[in-house]
Design an enzyme around this catalytic site. Structure first.
Site, PDB file in Angstrom:
ATOM      1  N   GLU A 128       0.876  -1.192   0.000  1.00  0.00           N
ATOM      2  CA  GLU A 128       0.000   0.000   0.000  1.00  0.00           C
ATOM      3  C   GLU A 128       0.899   1.224   0.000  1.00  0.00           C
ATOM      4  OE1 GLU A 128      -2.845  -0.214   3.198  1.00  0.00           O
ATOM      5  OE2 GLU A 128      -3.610  -2.159   2.504  1.00  0.00           O
ATOM      6  N   SER A 133       8.189  -2.203   2.556  1.00  0.00           N
ATOM      7  CA  SER A 133       8.987  -3.154   3.350  1.00  0.00           C
ATOM      8  C   SER A 133       8.274  -3.519   4.648  1.00  0.00           C
ATOM      9  CB  SER A 133      10.353  -2.540   3.674  1.00  0.00           C
ATOM     10  OG  SER A 133      11.109  -2.392   2.499  1.00  0.00           O
ATOM     11  N   ARG A 244      10.395 -15.449  -3.956  1.00  0.00           N
ATOM     12  CA  ARG A 244      11.746 -14.872  -4.022  1.00  0.00           C
ATOM     13  C   ARG A 244      12.717 -15.782  -4.780  1.00  0.00           C
ATOM     14  NH1 ARG A 244      10.999 -12.517   2.134  1.00  0.00           N
ATOM     15  NH2 ARG A 244       9.827 -10.691   1.454  1.00  0.00           N
ATOM     16  N   ARG A 269      34.289  -6.557 -31.347  1.00  0.00           N
ATOM     17  CA  ARG A 269      34.693  -5.141 -31.338  1.00  0.00           C
ATOM     18  C   ARG A 269      36.214  -4.994 -31.286  1.00  0.00           C
ATOM     19  NH1 ARG A 269      33.690   0.149 -32.436  1.00  0.00           N
ATOM     20  NH2 ARG A 269      34.309   1.530 -30.735  1.00  0.00           N
ATOM     21  N   GLN A 337      29.006  -1.274 -19.956  1.00  0.00           N
ATOM     22  CA  GLN A 337      30.371  -0.708 -19.919  1.00  0.00           C
ATOM     23  C   GLN A 337      31.224  -1.291 -21.048  1.00  0.00           C
ATOM     24  OE1 GLN A 337      31.173   1.671 -17.867  1.00  0.00           O
ATOM     25  NE2 GLN A 337      33.332   1.846 -18.385  1.00  0.00           N
ATOM     26  N   GLU A 364       9.276  -7.982  -4.279  1.00  0.00           N
ATOM     27  CA  GLU A 364       9.224  -9.191  -3.434  1.00  0.00           C
ATOM     28  C   GLU A 364      10.250  -9.120  -2.290  1.00  0.00           C
ATOM     29  OE1 GLU A 364       8.255 -12.906  -5.114  1.00  0.00           O
ATOM     30  OE2 GLU A 364       7.272 -12.011  -6.860  1.00  0.00           O
ATOM     31  N   THR A 366      13.014  -5.867  -0.748  1.00  0.00           N
ATOM     32  CA  THR A 366      14.263  -5.236  -1.188  1.00  0.00           C
ATOM     33  C   THR A 366      15.473  -6.054  -0.706  1.00  0.00           C
ATOM     34  OG1 THR A 366      14.387  -3.969   0.854  1.00  0.00           O
ATOM     35  CG2 THR A 366      13.254  -2.904  -1.005  1.00  0.00           C
TER      36      THR A 366
HETATM   37  N1  CAA Z   1       6.874 -17.489   6.519  1.00  0.00           N
HETATM   38  C1  CAA Z   1       5.848 -17.694   7.381  1.00  0.00           C
HETATM   39  N2  CAA Z   1       5.553 -16.834   8.388  1.00  0.00           N
HETATM   40  C2  CAA Z   1       6.328 -15.744   8.522  1.00  0.00           C
HETATM   41  C3  CAA Z   1       7.403 -15.471   7.655  1.00  0.00           C
HETATM   42  C4  CAA Z   1       7.665 -16.410   6.630  1.00  0.00           C
HETATM   43  N3  CAA Z   1       8.671 -16.219   5.751  1.00  0.00           N
HETATM   44  N4  CAA Z   1       7.979 -14.307   8.007  1.00  0.00           N
HETATM   45  C5  CAA Z   1       7.275 -13.851   9.080  1.00  0.00           C
HETATM   46  N5  CAA Z   1       6.283 -14.716   9.375  1.00  0.00           N
HETATM   47  C6  CAA Z   1       5.331 -14.630  10.477  1.00  0.00           C
HETATM   48  C7  CAA Z   1       6.115 -14.586  11.775  1.00  0.00           C
HETATM   49  O1  CAA Z   1       6.404 -15.886  12.255  1.00  0.00           O
HETATM   50  C8  CAA Z   1       5.157 -13.842  12.704  1.00  0.00           C
HETATM   51  O2  CAA Z   1       4.192 -14.727  13.222  1.00  0.00           O
HETATM   52  P1  CAA Z   1       4.161 -15.043  14.810  1.00  0.00           P
HETATM   53  O3  CAA Z   1       3.886 -13.689  15.435  1.00  0.00           O
HETATM   54  O4  CAA Z   1       3.059 -16.020  14.945  1.00  0.00           O
HETATM   55  O5  CAA Z   1       5.501 -15.562  15.156  1.00  0.00           O
HETATM   56  C9  CAA Z   1       4.432 -12.879  11.756  1.00  0.00           C
HETATM   57  O6  CAA Z   1       4.609 -13.407  10.430  1.00  0.00           O
HETATM   58  C10 CAA Z   1       5.010 -11.493  11.847  1.00  0.00           C
HETATM   59  O7  CAA Z   1       6.368 -11.589  11.532  1.00  0.00           O
HETATM   60  P2  CAA Z   1       7.442 -10.482  11.923  1.00  0.00           P
HETATM   61  O8  CAA Z   1       7.245 -10.055  13.356  1.00  0.00           O
HETATM   62  O9  CAA Z   1       8.788 -11.009  11.544  1.00  0.00           O
HETATM   63  O10 CAA Z   1       6.997  -9.290  10.984  1.00  0.00           O
HETATM   64  P3  CAA Z   1       7.686  -7.917  10.676  1.00  0.00           P
HETATM   65  O11 CAA Z   1       6.664  -6.871  10.739  1.00  0.00           O
HETATM   66  O12 CAA Z   1       8.938  -7.755  11.499  1.00  0.00           O
HETATM   67  O13 CAA Z   1       8.071  -8.048   9.117  1.00  0.00           O
HETATM   68  C11 CAA Z   1       9.360  -8.638   7.223  1.00  0.00           C
HETATM   69  C12 CAA Z   1       8.812  -9.049   8.584  1.00  0.00           C
HETATM   70  C13 CAA Z   1      10.293  -9.786   6.857  1.00  0.00           C
HETATM   71  C14 CAA Z   1      10.137  -7.348   7.242  1.00  0.00           C
HETATM   72  C15 CAA Z   1       8.173  -8.551   6.217  1.00  0.00           C
HETATM   73  O14 CAA Z   1       7.378  -7.434   6.510  1.00  0.00           O
HETATM   74  C16 CAA Z   1       8.630  -8.500   4.776  1.00  0.00           C
HETATM   75  O15 CAA Z   1       8.950  -9.526   4.186  1.00  0.00           O
HETATM   76  N6  CAA Z   1       8.643  -7.281   4.155  1.00  0.00           N
HETATM   77  C17 CAA Z   1       8.858  -7.163   2.737  1.00  0.00           C
HETATM   78  C18 CAA Z   1       7.538  -7.198   2.022  1.00  0.00           C
HETATM   79  C19 CAA Z   1       7.649  -7.659   0.621  1.00  0.00           C
HETATM   80  O16 CAA Z   1       8.419  -8.528   0.275  1.00  0.00           O
HETATM   81  N7  CAA Z   1       6.809  -7.099  -0.223  1.00  0.00           N
HETATM   82  C20 CAA Z   1       6.713  -7.493  -1.556  1.00  0.00           C
HETATM   83  C21 CAA Z   1       5.408  -7.067  -2.108  1.00  0.00           C
HETATM   84  S1  CAA Z   1       4.756  -8.193  -3.242  1.00  0.00           S
HETATM   85  C22 CAA Z   1       5.510  -7.900  -4.717  1.00  0.00           C
HETATM   86  O17 CAA Z   1       6.499  -7.231  -4.840  1.00  0.00           O
HETATM   87  C23 CAA Z   1       4.854  -8.680  -5.770  1.00  0.00           C
HETATM   88  C24 CAA Z   1       4.932  -8.199  -7.129  1.00  0.00           C
HETATM   89  O18 CAA Z   1       4.064  -7.521  -7.605  1.00  0.00           O
HETATM   90  C25 CAA Z   1       6.015  -8.711  -7.985  1.00  0.00           C
END
Ligand code: CAA
Length: 380
Positions: A128, A133, A244, A269, A337, A364, A366
């Protein structure tokens, strides 16, 4: 011990993908990039070849293949048209895999079959305007009412947003529960209150579309919720773990294309009376890139194999994406380059590799987020 010998089937898929890319993607790739034109015909053909639902079981109209075979095919598509590999990767990794893993049988019958066979196209919508991130910091919310959820909010950076038929989206169902208050939904394009924004004008992967999505009192049936209420963030994160590996394979394909172009150019070249490929300065760049490409492929195949064996792969998937996307950017920059002045001109086609490579370090998750994920896994 991981065995990286490809099976006959995997070699056949690799060959099929390579030939398809050369025959059907290469001819119009520069025009589609210039005009930001979606490769409709090519994606339809990829569906017919089974490339749009590669890891989906055959009973749901998929190709029933493993992750390793999928990344092998994706590398070939990306090496010729990264934008096509983006469309393929989102449909396969983020939409079909999610529905195969978390969908009900009814959802699989109703949605997965047409997505996996390439008849329909899917999008995955998590981000959003204020939440990139920090993926759980969502504002879009759903309120339950009489067998429906009423969704309101704005999503952005949605790949396939305009050309997709179905969107898997994530929003808050309980604002007080943070990441545990997020749920996942399937939204059909035709649903009232759902609309798409303008096509974004992007630096690279221009033939794939990206847009905002708007939900204004959009009514989605309860049956379209994926998993339990509150399970959405886990579903989103788990799915991105697999996604990823696909983006890493995309980076690998771009890097390989850059190396092949650079080797070919360096062999032709001439400067100072010799081909530039005979100079150590150029050979060193090529040698480093070739080594890094092989290392990236090994990281990707390791992550894919772990996923296929049902072993933990979160750290390995992030390592593969972090490394392969860095290699893609570096290989493409070095290729430009080596081409020198010609490389800077659109006509020669290698500056596109640089523009396309950049997104692999951003979407997906950074590179900084991949480091965070790897770091957290190390400290567990
Ligand atoms: N698999 C399963 N569960 C997971 C997980 C994983 N890889 N990573 C986290 N969780 C779970 C955790 O276990 C936790 O659950 P519990 O509380 O039950 O333990 C819950 O999710 C919350 O996890 P965190 O406290 O670790 O969450 P956070 O707020 O610290 O964030 C983060 C973690 C890794 C930074 C995450 O926010 C993230 O990956 N951010 C990047 C977002 C992203 O990749 N966006 C891409 C958008 S989609 C896109 O780009 C598609 C496109 O169009 C091509």
């Amino acid at each position: 011990m991981i065995d990286f010998t490809l099976t006959e089937d995997q070699e056949l898929i690799q060959k099929t993908a390579r030939e398809f890319a050369v025959e059907h993607l290469a001819p119009g790739v520069m025009d589609r990039d210039e005009n930001a034109e979606f490769p409709y015909e090519q994606i339809k053909l990829m569906g017919e070849l089974g490339f749009m639902g590669m890891m989906v079981p055959e009973e749901y109209s998929g190709a029933g293949m493993d992750t390793l075979t999928y990344v092998i095919a994706l590398e070939e598509i990306a090496a010729v048209e990264a934008a096509a590999s983006t469309i393929m990767s989102v449909n396969n990794s983020l939409v079909c895999q999610l529905l195969a893993d978390w969908g009900t049988n009814v959802q699989k019958d109703q949605y997965l079959k047409t997505l996996a066979s390439g008849i329909k196209l899917g999008a995955y919508s998590l981000s959003e305007p204020q939440s990139g991130s920090d993926a759980s910091n969502l504002r879009t919310h759903a309120r339950r009412k009489n067998g429906h959820y009423i969704i309101n909010g704005t999503k952005n950076w949605v790949t396939n947003g305009i050309n997709s038929d179905i969107v898997v989206m994530f929003c808050l169902t309980d604002k007080d529960l943070g990441s545990k208050g997020i749920s996942a939904f399937i939204v059909d394009k035709g649903m009232a209150g759902f609309s798409t924004g303008k096509k974004e004008d992007k630096l690279g992967i221009r033939a794939s579309d990206t847009c905002e999505l708007y939900f204004e009192d959009c009514e989605v049936p309860v049956e379209n919720r994926i998993g339990e209420e509150g399970a959405g963030f886990k579903i989103a994160m788990n799915t991105l773990g697999g996604g990823r590996i696909g983006i890493a394979a995309q980076g690998l394909g771009i890097a390989r294309a850059a190396l092949e172009a650079a080797v070919s150019y360096a062999g032709a070249r001439k400067q100072f009376g010799k081909t530039i490929g005979s100079f150590g300065a150029i050979q060193n760049k090529l040698a480093n890139t070739a080594t890094e490409i092989d290392a990236a492929r090994l990281l990707i195949w390791r992550a894919a194999k772990l996923k296929d064996r049902g072993k933990p792969y979160v750290k390995e998937s992030s390592m593969a994406k972090l490394y392969a996307s860095t290699v893609a950017m570096k290989a493409a920059t070095d290729c430009v380059q080596i081409y020198g002045g010609y490389g800077y001109m659109r006509e020669y086609g290698v500056e596109r590799l640089m523009r396309d490579a950049k997104i692999t370090q951003i979407y997906e998750g950074t590179s900084e987020i991949q480091q965070l994920v790897i770091g957290r896994e190390l400290m567990k």
